[in-house]
Scaffold this active site. Sequence first.
Site, PDB file in Angstrom:
ATOM      1  N   GLU A 219     -11.174  -9.493   2.915  1.00  0.00           N
ATOM      2  CA  GLU A 219      -9.787  -9.217   3.270  1.00  0.00           C
ATOM      3  C   GLU A 219     -10.070  -9.023   4.783  1.00  0.00           C
ATOM      4  O   GLU A 219     -10.757  -8.166   5.403  1.00  0.00           O
ATOM      5  CB  GLU A 219      -9.188  -7.915   2.794  1.00  0.00           C
ATOM      6  CG  GLU A 219      -8.025  -7.547   3.561  1.00  0.00           C
ATOM      7  CD  GLU A 219      -7.218  -6.215   3.250  1.00  0.00           C
ATOM      8  OE1 GLU A 219      -7.478  -5.810   1.960  1.00  0.00           O
ATOM      9  OE2 GLU A 219      -6.475  -5.634   3.921  1.00  0.00           O
TER      10      GLU A 219
ATOM     11  N   THR B  32      -8.293   3.034   8.429  1.00  0.00           N
ATOM     12  CA  THR B  32      -9.344   2.324   8.460  1.00  0.00           C
ATOM     13  C   THR B  32      -9.597   1.654   9.951  1.00  0.00           C
ATOM     14  O   THR B  32      -8.652   1.045  10.319  1.00  0.00           O
ATOM     15  CB  THR B  32      -9.673   1.280   7.501  1.00  0.00           C
ATOM     16  OG1 THR B  32      -8.883   1.969   6.234  1.00  0.00           O
ATOM     17  CG2 THR B  32     -10.865   0.917   7.307  1.00  0.00           C
TER      18      THR B  32
ATOM     19  N   HIS C 263       0.944   6.182   1.940  1.00  0.00           N
ATOM     20  CA  HIS C 263       1.768   7.109   2.571  1.00  0.00           C
ATOM     21  C   HIS C 263       2.869   7.851   1.934  1.00  0.00           C
ATOM     22  O   HIS C 263       3.522   8.758   2.200  1.00  0.00           O
ATOM     23  CB  HIS C 263       2.467   6.484   3.849  1.00  0.00           C
ATOM     24  CG  HIS C 263       1.227   6.255   4.926  1.00  0.00           C
ATOM     25  ND1 HIS C 263       0.090   7.018   5.193  1.00  0.00           N
ATOM     26  CD2 HIS C 263       0.789   5.012   5.304  1.00  0.00           C
ATOM     27  CE1 HIS C 263      -0.605   6.515   6.098  1.00  0.00           C
ATOM     28  NE2 HIS C 263      -0.192   5.175   6.159  1.00  0.00           N
TER      29      HIS C 263
ATOM     30  N   HIS D 275      -3.635  -4.913   7.775  1.00  0.00           N
ATOM     31  CA  HIS D 275      -3.833  -3.795   8.416  1.00  0.00           C
ATOM     32  C   HIS D 275      -3.078  -3.924   9.992  1.00  0.00           C
ATOM     33  O   HIS D 275      -3.138  -5.083  10.582  1.00  0.00           O
ATOM     34  CB  HIS D 275      -5.489  -3.582   8.919  1.00  0.00           C
ATOM     35  CG  HIS D 275      -5.716  -1.943   9.420  1.00  0.00           C
ATOM     36  ND1 HIS D 275      -5.140  -1.425  10.575  1.00  0.00           N
ATOM     37  CD2 HIS D 275      -6.128  -0.956   8.692  1.00  0.00           C
ATOM     38  CE1 HIS D 275      -5.238   0.010  10.396  1.00  0.00           C
ATOM     39  NE2 HIS D 275      -6.090   0.035   9.168  1.00  0.00           N
TER      40      HIS D 275
ATOM     41  N   ARG E 210      -9.717   7.867  -0.811  1.00  0.00           N
ATOM     42  CA  ARG E 210     -10.447   8.099   0.286  1.00  0.00           C
ATOM     43  C   ARG E 210     -11.656   9.472  -0.168  1.00  0.00           C
ATOM     44  O   ARG E 210     -10.977  10.253  -1.040  1.00  0.00           O
ATOM     45  CB  ARG E 210      -9.918   8.589   1.483  1.00  0.00           C
ATOM     46  CG  ARG E 210      -8.854   7.624   2.140  1.00  0.00           C
ATOM     47  CD  ARG E 210      -8.379   8.130   3.683  1.00  0.00           C
ATOM     48  NE  ARG E 210      -9.418   8.142   4.597  1.00  0.00           N
ATOM     49  CZ  ARG E 210      -9.666   7.409   5.433  1.00  0.00           C
ATOM     50  NH1 ARG E 210      -8.649   6.175   5.405  1.00  0.00           N
ATOM     51  NH2 ARG E 210     -10.665   7.389   6.378  1.00  0.00           N
TER      52      ARG E 210
ATOM     53  N   ARG F 225      -7.418  12.593   1.213  1.00  0.00           N
ATOM     54  CA  ARG F 225      -6.258  13.182   1.853  1.00  0.00           C
ATOM     55  C   ARG F 225      -4.769  12.470   1.367  1.00  0.00           C
ATOM     56  O   ARG F 225      -3.771  13.346   1.852  1.00  0.00           O
ATOM     57  CB  ARG F 225      -6.803  13.028   3.502  1.00  0.00           C
ATOM     58  CG  ARG F 225      -6.372  11.367   3.658  1.00  0.00           C
ATOM     59  CD  ARG F 225      -6.211  10.974   5.271  1.00  0.00           C
ATOM     60  NE  ARG F 225      -7.624  11.185   5.709  1.00  0.00           N
ATOM     61  CZ  ARG F 225      -8.101  10.260   6.621  1.00  0.00           C
ATOM     62  NH1 ARG F 225      -6.989   9.692   7.403  1.00  0.00           N
ATOM     63  NH2 ARG F 225      -9.330  10.542   7.283  1.00  0.00           N
TER      64      ARG F 225
ATOM     65  N   GLU G 156      -8.443   0.153  -2.926  1.00  0.00           N
ATOM     66  CA  GLU G 156      -9.523   0.320  -1.559  1.00  0.00           C
ATOM     67  C   GLU G 156     -10.372   1.461  -1.569  1.00  0.00           C
ATOM     68  O   GLU G 156      -9.907   2.942  -2.238  1.00  0.00           O
ATOM     69  CB  GLU G 156      -8.469   0.750  -0.406  1.00  0.00           C
ATOM     70  CG  GLU G 156      -7.853  -0.588   0.256  1.00  0.00           C
ATOM     71  CD  GLU G 156      -7.186  -0.250   1.653  1.00  0.00           C
ATOM     72  OE1 GLU G 156      -7.569   0.568   2.310  1.00  0.00           O
ATOM     73  OE2 GLU G 156      -6.155  -0.990   1.659  1.00  0.00           O
TER      74      GLU G 156
ATOM     75  N   HIS H  91      -5.625   3.602  -1.565  1.00  0.00           N
ATOM     76  CA  HIS H  91      -7.083   4.056  -1.139  1.00  0.00           C
ATOM     77  C   HIS H  91      -7.381   5.342  -1.421  1.00  0.00           C
ATOM     78  O   HIS H  91      -6.822   6.447  -1.024  1.00  0.00           O
ATOM     79  CB  HIS H  91      -6.978   3.830   0.744  1.00  0.00           C
ATOM     80  CG  HIS H  91      -8.113   3.889   1.151  1.00  0.00           C
ATOM     81  ND1 HIS H  91      -8.546   3.711   2.619  1.00  0.00           N
ATOM     82  CD2 HIS H  91      -9.417   4.220   0.742  1.00  0.00           C
ATOM     83  CE1 HIS H  91      -9.514   3.977   2.843  1.00  0.00           C
ATOM     84  NE2 HIS H  91     -10.189   4.297   1.767  1.00  0.00           N
TER      85      HIS H  91
ATOM     86  N   ASN I 294       0.770  -1.321   0.097  1.00  0.00           N
ATOM     87  CA  ASN I 294       0.095   0.018   0.038  1.00  0.00           C
ATOM     88  C   ASN I 294       0.941   1.388   0.006  1.00  0.00           C
ATOM     89  O   ASN I 294       1.771   1.301   0.816  1.00  0.00           O
ATOM     90  CB  ASN I 294      -0.808  -0.133   1.115  1.00  0.00           C
ATOM     91  CG  ASN I 294      -1.802   1.123   1.452  1.00  0.00           C
ATOM     92  OD1 ASN I 294      -1.558   2.183   1.258  1.00  0.00           O
ATOM     93  ND2 ASN I 294      -3.098   0.858   1.581  1.00  0.00           N
TER      94      ASN I 294
ATOM     95  N   GLY J  14       1.249  -1.652   4.355  1.00  0.00           N
ATOM     96  CA  GLY J  14       1.503  -0.057   4.098  1.00  0.00           C
ATOM     97  C   GLY J  14       2.585   0.456   4.846  1.00  0.00           C
ATOM     98  O   GLY J  14       3.579   0.379   4.681  1.00  0.00           O
TER      99      GLY J  14
ATOM    100  N   ARG K  95       3.948  18.878   1.474  1.00  0.00           N
ATOM    101  CA  ARG K  95       4.365  20.147   0.767  1.00  0.00           C
ATOM    102  C   ARG K  95       3.683  20.613  -0.537  1.00  0.00           C
ATOM    103  O   ARG K  95       4.200  21.597  -0.977  1.00  0.00           O
ATOM    104  CB  ARG K  95       5.850  19.838   0.385  1.00  0.00           C
ATOM    105  CG  ARG K  95       6.945  19.713   1.569  1.00  0.00           C
ATOM    106  CD  ARG K  95       7.035  21.432   2.038  1.00  0.00           C
ATOM    107  NE  ARG K  95       7.543  21.454   3.286  1.00  0.00           N
ATOM    108  CZ  ARG K  95       8.847  21.678   3.718  1.00  0.00           C
ATOM    109  NH1 ARG K  95       9.718  21.979   2.591  1.00  0.00           N
ATOM    110  NH2 ARG K  95       9.584  21.727   4.870  1.00  0.00           N
TER     111      ARG K  95
HETATM  112  N1  PXP Z   1      -5.844  -3.281   4.448  1.00  0.00           N
HETATM  113  C1  PXP Z   1      -6.988  -2.214   4.335  1.00  0.00           C
HETATM  114  C2  PXP Z   1      -8.131  -2.517   4.056  1.00  0.00           C
HETATM  115  C3  PXP Z   1      -6.446  -0.923   4.900  1.00  0.00           C
HETATM  116  O1  PXP Z   1      -7.590   0.056   4.893  1.00  0.00           O
HETATM  117  C4  PXP Z   1      -5.157  -0.690   5.181  1.00  0.00           C
HETATM  118  C5  PXP Z   1      -4.937   0.562   5.574  1.00  0.00           C
HETATM  119  O2  PXP Z   1      -4.610   1.350   4.630  1.00  0.00           O
HETATM  120  C6  PXP Z   1      -4.235  -1.556   4.877  1.00  0.00           C
HETATM  121  C7  PXP Z   1      -4.687  -2.982   4.454  1.00  0.00           C
HETATM  122  C8  PXP Z   1      -2.764  -1.441   5.203  1.00  0.00           C
HETATM  123  O3  PXP Z   1      -2.599  -1.387   6.689  1.00  0.00           O
HETATM  124  P1  PXP Z   1      -1.191  -0.539   7.254  1.00  0.00           P
HETATM  125  O4  PXP Z   1      -0.807   0.525   6.771  1.00  0.00           O
HETATM  126  O5  PXP Z   1      -1.503  -0.687   8.522  1.00  0.00           O
HETATM  127  O6  PXP Z   1      -0.217  -1.705   6.723  1.00  0.00           O
END
Ligand code: PXP
Length: 240
Positions: free
Chosen positions: A150, A100, A9, A190, A44, A48, A69, A42, A6, A212, A17
């Site tokens: 998931e 999430t 970030h 997650h 959103r 963001r 996502e 994702h 993911n 991620g 910036r």
């Molecule tokens: N899976 C889902 C559905 C998520 O919402 C996220 C966070 O964006 C992740 C996986 C990845 O989580 P993490 O960033 O904590 O590894």
Amino acid sequence: MKLTVNIDHIATLRNARGEFEPDPVHAALIAEKAGADGIVCHLREDRRHIKDEDVFKLRESISTKLDLEMAAVPKIINIARKVKPELATIVPERRKELTTEGGLDLQKNKNSLKRAIELLHEKEIKVSLFVDPVKYNVEIAKEINADMIEIHTGKYAEAKSKKEKLKHLHMIRETAKYGKEIGLGVNAGHGLNYTNIFPIVRVKDIDEVSIGYAIIVRAVYVGLENAVREMKNIIKRKLK
Ligand code: PXP
């Protein structure tokens, strides 16, 4: 087991910036080079981190698969139908959350999720539902025609005691097994990191993990390519 990375970030940092760097697409290509089996982002509702144009560029640039996502809301569903990712992972979304916070309430949102799945299926997009590890979620996911689930690993990742961790791990294992038995694909994600991933790697019914934050944090110290490769090696069980 496969690894999808993911890259939200990377966009968070870029947006800090208002510049063009670091570029999520560039990061995605590095992750792929290091062995990522797919790229997750994702989109959103508040945009963001990932923006619409990122998703379209990722679609054009990556050579593995794109897992988008998203919340099951009309505007985002329409974008997904245009982008046509290989997979759409539907998540609950609250504006004020940092990330999430939990799985979908499938019982409560059954009809709207069923419709969202139909709309995505019309464009040949597979659909995964982000759920807490309880069996009835698997049943409802199957009933409303999801292709996969998931499993939300957040509670496992956050558990403070060993006993609590084992309890959540057991629930993840049972949910994954049941998912497979009734013919669903099973992903998990997650809060997974370079430590808590080890017991997850041993859950044979999980096809893929989506990671991620831990990888992007590690990348600050060792570079993205190394960070992805290290995680990939753990998942391939090259490191014990
Ligand atoms: N899976 C889902 C559905 C998520 O919402 C996220 C966070 O964006 C992740 C996986 C990845 O989580 P993490 O960033 O904590 O590894």
